[in-house]
Design a protein around this motif. Structure first.
Motif, PDB file in Angstrom:
ATOM      1  N   PHE A 171      37.973  53.710  44.093  1.00  0.00           N
ATOM      2  CA  PHE A 171      38.281  54.659  43.143  1.00  0.00           C
ATOM      3  C   PHE A 171      37.959  53.900  41.553  1.00  0.00           C
ATOM      4  N   VAL A 172      37.897  54.737  40.802  1.00  0.00           N
ATOM      5  CA  VAL A 172      37.811  54.328  39.389  1.00  0.00           C
ATOM      6  C   VAL A 172      38.777  54.810  38.531  1.00  0.00           C
ATOM      7  N   ILE A 173      39.431  53.947  37.561  1.00  0.00           N
ATOM      8  CA  ILE A 173      40.374  54.548  36.556  1.00  0.00           C
ATOM      9  C   ILE A 173      39.362  54.275  35.360  1.00  0.00           C
ATOM     10  N   HIS A 174      39.366  55.288  34.628  1.00  0.00           N
ATOM     11  CA  HIS A 174      38.597  55.384  33.301  1.00  0.00           C
ATOM     12  C   HIS A 174      39.328  55.155  32.155  1.00  0.00           C
ATOM     13  N   THR A 202      38.373  44.397  42.715  1.00  0.00           N
ATOM     14  CA  THR A 202      38.320  45.039  41.627  1.00  0.00           C
ATOM     15  C   THR A 202      37.117  44.617  40.490  1.00  0.00           C
ATOM     16  N   LYS A 203      36.781  45.307  39.814  1.00  0.00           N
ATOM     17  CA  LYS A 203      35.906  44.928  38.556  1.00  0.00           C
ATOM     18  C   LYS A 203      36.421  45.769  37.365  1.00  0.00           C
ATOM     19  N   ILE A 204      36.852  44.693  36.465  1.00  0.00           N
ATOM     20  CA  ILE A 204      37.804  45.367  35.423  1.00  0.00           C
ATOM     21  C   ILE A 204      36.707  45.221  34.087  1.00  0.00           C
ATOM     22  N   GLY A 205      36.191  46.337  33.454  1.00  0.00           N
ATOM     23  CA  GLY A 205      35.485  46.261  32.222  1.00  0.00           C
ATOM     24  C   GLY A 205      36.034  47.012  31.314  1.00  0.00           C
ATOM     25  N   LYS A 206      35.358  47.129  30.123  1.00  0.00           N
ATOM     26  CA  LYS A 206      36.034  47.723  28.966  1.00  0.00           C
ATOM     27  C   LYS A 206      36.276  49.284  29.205  1.00  0.00           C
ATOM     28  N   ASP A 207      35.442  49.875  29.900  1.00  0.00           N
ATOM     29  CA  ASP A 207      35.079  51.298  30.084  1.00  0.00           C
ATOM     30  C   ASP A 207      35.969  51.876  31.440  1.00  0.00           C
ATOM     31  N   GLU A 208      36.059  50.927  32.330  1.00  0.00           N
ATOM     32  CA  GLU A 208      36.682  51.547  33.631  1.00  0.00           C
ATOM     33  C   GLU A 208      37.262  50.331  34.564  1.00  0.00           C
ATOM     34  N   ILE A 209      38.023  50.602  35.488  1.00  0.00           N
ATOM     35  CA  ILE A 209      38.337  49.692  36.493  1.00  0.00           C
ATOM     36  C   ILE A 209      37.913  50.256  37.845  1.00  0.00           C
ATOM     37  N   LYS A 210      37.183  49.560  38.578  1.00  0.00           N
ATOM     38  CA  LYS A 210      36.597  50.032  39.915  1.00  0.00           C
ATOM     39  C   LYS A 210      37.194  49.272  40.913  1.00  0.00           C
ATOM     40  N   ALA A 211      37.783  49.919  41.906  1.00  0.00           N
ATOM     41  CA  ALA A 211      38.836  49.240  42.997  1.00  0.00           C
ATOM     42  C   ALA A 211      38.003  49.420  44.281  1.00  0.00           C
ATOM     43  N   ASP A 212      37.713  48.708  45.122  1.00  0.00           N
ATOM     44  CA  ASP A 212      37.244  48.758  46.447  1.00  0.00           C
ATOM     45  C   ASP A 212      38.350  48.201  47.321  1.00  0.00           C
ATOM     46  N   PHE A 213      38.750  49.135  48.155  1.00  0.00           N
ATOM     47  CA  PHE A 213      39.612  48.896  49.130  1.00  0.00           C
ATOM     48  C   PHE A 213      38.928  48.455  50.329  1.00  0.00           C
ATOM     49  N   ARG A 214      38.997  47.049  50.467  1.00  0.00           N
ATOM     50  CA  ARG A 214      38.188  46.343  51.537  1.00  0.00           C
ATOM     51  C   ARG A 214      39.167  46.235  53.088  1.00  0.00           C
ATOM     52  N   ALA A 252      47.700  44.720  22.668  1.00  0.00           N
ATOM     53  CA  ALA A 252      46.762  45.263  22.093  1.00  0.00           C
ATOM     54  C   ALA A 252      45.661  45.119  23.220  1.00  0.00           C
ATOM     55  N   ALA A 253      45.737  44.865  24.538  1.00  0.00           N
ATOM     56  CA  ALA A 253      44.962  44.748  25.434  1.00  0.00           C
ATOM     57  C   ALA A 253      44.332  46.145  25.833  1.00  0.00           C
ATOM     58  N   ARG A 254      42.921  46.091  26.388  1.00  0.00           N
ATOM     59  CA  ARG A 254      42.356  47.348  26.902  1.00  0.00           C
ATOM     60  C   ARG A 254      43.230  47.944  27.799  1.00  0.00           C
ATOM     61  N   TRP A 255      43.728  46.885  28.958  1.00  0.00           N
ATOM     62  CA  TRP A 255      44.460  47.108  30.192  1.00  0.00           C
ATOM     63  C   TRP A 255      45.637  46.500  30.364  1.00  0.00           C
ATOM     64  N   ASP A 273      40.756  36.823  21.052  1.00  0.00           N
ATOM     65  CA  ASP A 273      40.031  37.697  20.227  1.00  0.00           C
ATOM     66  C   ASP A 273      38.782  38.466  20.691  1.00  0.00           C
ATOM     67  N   THR A 274      38.575  38.152  22.098  1.00  0.00           N
ATOM     68  CA  THR A 274      37.308  38.288  22.598  1.00  0.00           C
ATOM     69  C   THR A 274      37.571  39.212  24.082  1.00  0.00           C
ATOM     70  N   PHE A 275      36.501  40.136  24.340  1.00  0.00           N
ATOM     71  CA  PHE A 275      36.838  40.725  25.830  1.00  0.00           C
ATOM     72  C   PHE A 275      36.231  39.954  26.693  1.00  0.00           C
ATOM     73  N   GLY A 276      35.019  39.079  26.347  1.00  0.00           N
ATOM     74  CA  GLY A 276      34.387  38.509  27.564  1.00  0.00           C
ATOM     75  C   GLY A 276      33.736  39.419  28.528  1.00  0.00           C
ATOM     76  N   SER A 277      33.162  38.872  29.470  1.00  0.00           N
ATOM     77  CA  SER A 277      32.353  39.709  30.449  1.00  0.00           C
ATOM     78  C   SER A 277      33.429  40.487  31.629  1.00  0.00           C
ATOM     79  N   ALA A 278      32.914  41.534  32.196  1.00  0.00           N
ATOM     80  CA  ALA A 278      33.831  42.094  33.258  1.00  0.00           C
ATOM     81  C   ALA A 278      34.381  41.270  34.290  1.00  0.00           C
ATOM     82  N   LEU A 279      35.657  41.391  34.362  1.00  0.00           N
ATOM     83  CA  LEU A 279      36.423  40.423  35.213  1.00  0.00           C
ATOM     84  C   LEU A 279      36.372  40.911  36.773  1.00  0.00           C
TER      85      LEU A 279
END
Length: 575
Positions: A532-535, A502-514, A379-382, A166-172
């Motif tokens: 790239f960012v997915i909002h 990637t960094k997955i947060g509530k507002d966006e996913i940021k993906a670095d192609f390394r 019911a997930a954000r992503w 039932d929680t989001f936790g920190s960005a993943l």
């Protein structure tokens, strides 16, 4: 369901250690709230008498440690004992009999606060692998773990639990990888990934390759050799997995975070489909292929941090599953090999009307129903699909013909349409597909109708390049790639080796192609070629950073046909 406050954790020592018995409390049974599945017994097999651990003459923890499939209250812990990883019988040079293996989970890196401990049994029937399912831990927390037998201690691994449902936790912080052909280069990208301290790692297939030495040769020649013949028997697959697991860079990546794993084709055989082997014959080789598949599946389970729900039953294995990370993300881990129809039109890159047949499926009807129902319940954000082969359409012909890969979702057009419509109809908030297989970085918008460039974007696809497969590859200006001109929904391409972070947060996913510039030495540094960012609630990709590519001299420019041929060749493995 996973998420912690993200803290950097030092990479642990590379080599197993000798250990003072006084500093490790030995238990004789399982602690309440924990369970261990240490052996995988085949019908009609039995182990010799128990082997006393002190009879082992050297440290058996040569294959490292791993954790996986985290939940809010625990995770799977894994190790496998091997005195001689390359032993031809696949049993790692271990004596017959069972070995008691103690394990500990601690809330601190020095193990001053041990929260769970127990004893598992490693048996020859399971190649002395150990799977421990730990429960009763705090959600959203990080832990350290280790194993011990006799006076020998494994390296320390770091892992974590998922946040509460039932929680989001920190960005993943999540990294995903695929395609690590041992012969083609050093696993430097695994090391660079580990140095970024992800919270979670997804491996999307081709963890190991089945070929004998020098059957699959990278441009410029292979860097190192496979041991043993092409993998067909259980002993072959066990030996091959052990050779990969003995790699220090791979061990570092396993020890830094929990993994979610799914196989693709090379864990068994190139381009296999359901009950059909690579050569496409359904008789009389089906029985032989199913024996090979059963051996491959057992070895895969023995070497991966999977729950006992994935223990193979002959040539069948339950691999597709859902792992939730609190309310932040649902990871729908797919199996696109075991239940697919055979590739259409004899496989390859073709103009193939058969690929659009409504009856064709890459997942099988049961898995497809499970996935669509998962979308409806989510019911997930992503909602994130962890899967193996290219999802978006990739047409390689600029004219009216449609030339696409029969081994990817393009060979199963109706299957792709049903699943895409499934998440649209379920009103999934954000749909993201993660992909491996093609030995290059790609990024794509996902459409309901790829033939209409104005069709609504309904999701995003991020594709990771290989760890080593295909050799060094080439850097280039992605805008010059003809696939991006032919397919406007494709947004990025790079043909070097690496991974996606990637960094997955509530507002966006940021993906670095390394990427790394070479896989031919251990010292290559990793750099970010594009971000790239997915909002949230905005399907599709938004580029935030792209390395400025130098102008290619006219004399060095390749034709579109040349680039297309090179791309197809990079993805195609020998029969």
């Amino acid at each position: 369901m996973i998420n912690p406050g993200h803290r950097k954790v030092a990479l642990m020592a590379e080599t197993p250690q000798s250990f003072d018995r006084r500093s490790f409390l030995v238990t004789t049974g399982l602690t309440a709230g924990t369970a261990a599945a240490g052996s995988l017994l085949l019908p009609g097999t039995a182990d010799a008498a128990p082997l006393r651990s002190r009879t082992l003459k050297k440290n058996p923890f040569t294959l490292g440690v791993a954790s996986g499939d985290p939940a809010p209250d625990g995770f799977v812990l894994w190790t496998r004992l091997a005195l001689d990883p390359l032993a031809e019988n696949g049993l790692g040079g271990m004596p017959s009999g069972t070995v008691a293996v103690e394990w500990q989970v601690a809330a601190d890196a020095r193990f001053k606060k041990i929260v769970k401990r127990g004893t598992a049994t490693a048996s020859a029937a399971s190649a002395h692998s150990v799977h421990v399912e730990v429960h009763g831990l705090r959600p959203g927390a990080q832990y350290w773990y280790r194993f011990k037998t006799g006076t020998y201690l494994s390296r320390t691994g770091h892992t974590r639990t998922a946040p509460r449902a039932d929680t989001f936790g920190s960005a993943l912080a999540m990294a995903f990888v695929s395609c690590s052909q041992y012969e083609h280069g050093y696993f430097t990208s695994y090391r660079r990934l580990a140095e970024q301290h992800p919270d979670l790692v997804l491996h999307l297939g081709d963890y190991q390759y089945e070929y004998k030495k020098d059957h699959y040769v990278a441009p410029g020649g292979n860097v190192r050799d496979h041991a043993g013949p092409e993998t067909v028997t259980l002993a072959n697959y066990r030996q091959r997995h052990a050779q990969y697991k003995a790699d220090a860079d791979l061990q570092a990546a396993h020890a830094v975070a929990p993994w979610l794993v799914v196989f693709d084709d090379h864990e068994v055989e190139n381009n296999w489909a359901g009950n059909v082997p690579e050569d496409g014959s359904d008789t009389p080789d089906t029985a032989d292929f199913l024996k090979r598949r059963a051996a491959a599946f057992q070895a895969y389970y023995e070497n991966m941090p999977l729950r006992r729900t994935s223990i193979p039953r002959g040539p069948g294995m339950q691999l597709y599953r859902n792992v939730a990370w609190g309310r932040l993300a649902n990871f729908h881990m797919l199996d696109t090999r075991q239940f697919r129809d055979d590739q259409a039109c004899g496989d390859g890159n073709k103009n193939c009307p058969e690929a659009a047949a409504p009856s064709r499926s890459i997942t099988g009807a049961r898995q497809e129903k499970w996935l669509v129902e998962g979308f409806r319940r989510s019911a997930a954000r992503w909602d994130i699909l962890g899967q193996q082969v290219f999802f978006a359409q990739r047409d390689s012909d600029a004219g009216p013909a449609k030339i696409t890969s029969m081994d990817a979702w393009d060979g199963y057009v109706a299957s792709r349409a049903r699943i895409t419509k499934g998440w649209v109809d379920a009103k999934v908030r954000n749909a993201v597909v993660l992909t491996g297989d093609v030995h290059a970085h790609w990024a794509s918008d996902l459409k309901l109708n790829y033939d209409d460039p104005h069709s609504k974007t309904v999701g995003s696809e991020l594709v990771c390049t290989s760890i080593t497969s295909g050799g060094d590859g080439k850097d280039s200006n992605p805008a010059d790639h003809p696939y991006l001109k032919i397919n406007p929904h494709l947004k990025f391409y790079n043909n070097q080796r690496g991974y996606v972070f990637t960094k997955i947060g509530k507002d966006e996913i940021k993906a670095d192609f390394r990427t790394v510039p070479t896989v031919r030495n251990h010292d290559a540094a990793a750099s970010t070629k594009a971000t790239f960012v997915i909002h949230d609630r905005v399907p599709g990709l938004h580029r935030t950073y792209l390395r400025p590519y130098e102008t290619v001299r006219a004399a060095d420019r390749r034709s579109d046909d040349q680039i297309i041929r090179e791309t197809i060749a990079n993805e195609t493995e020998p029969a």
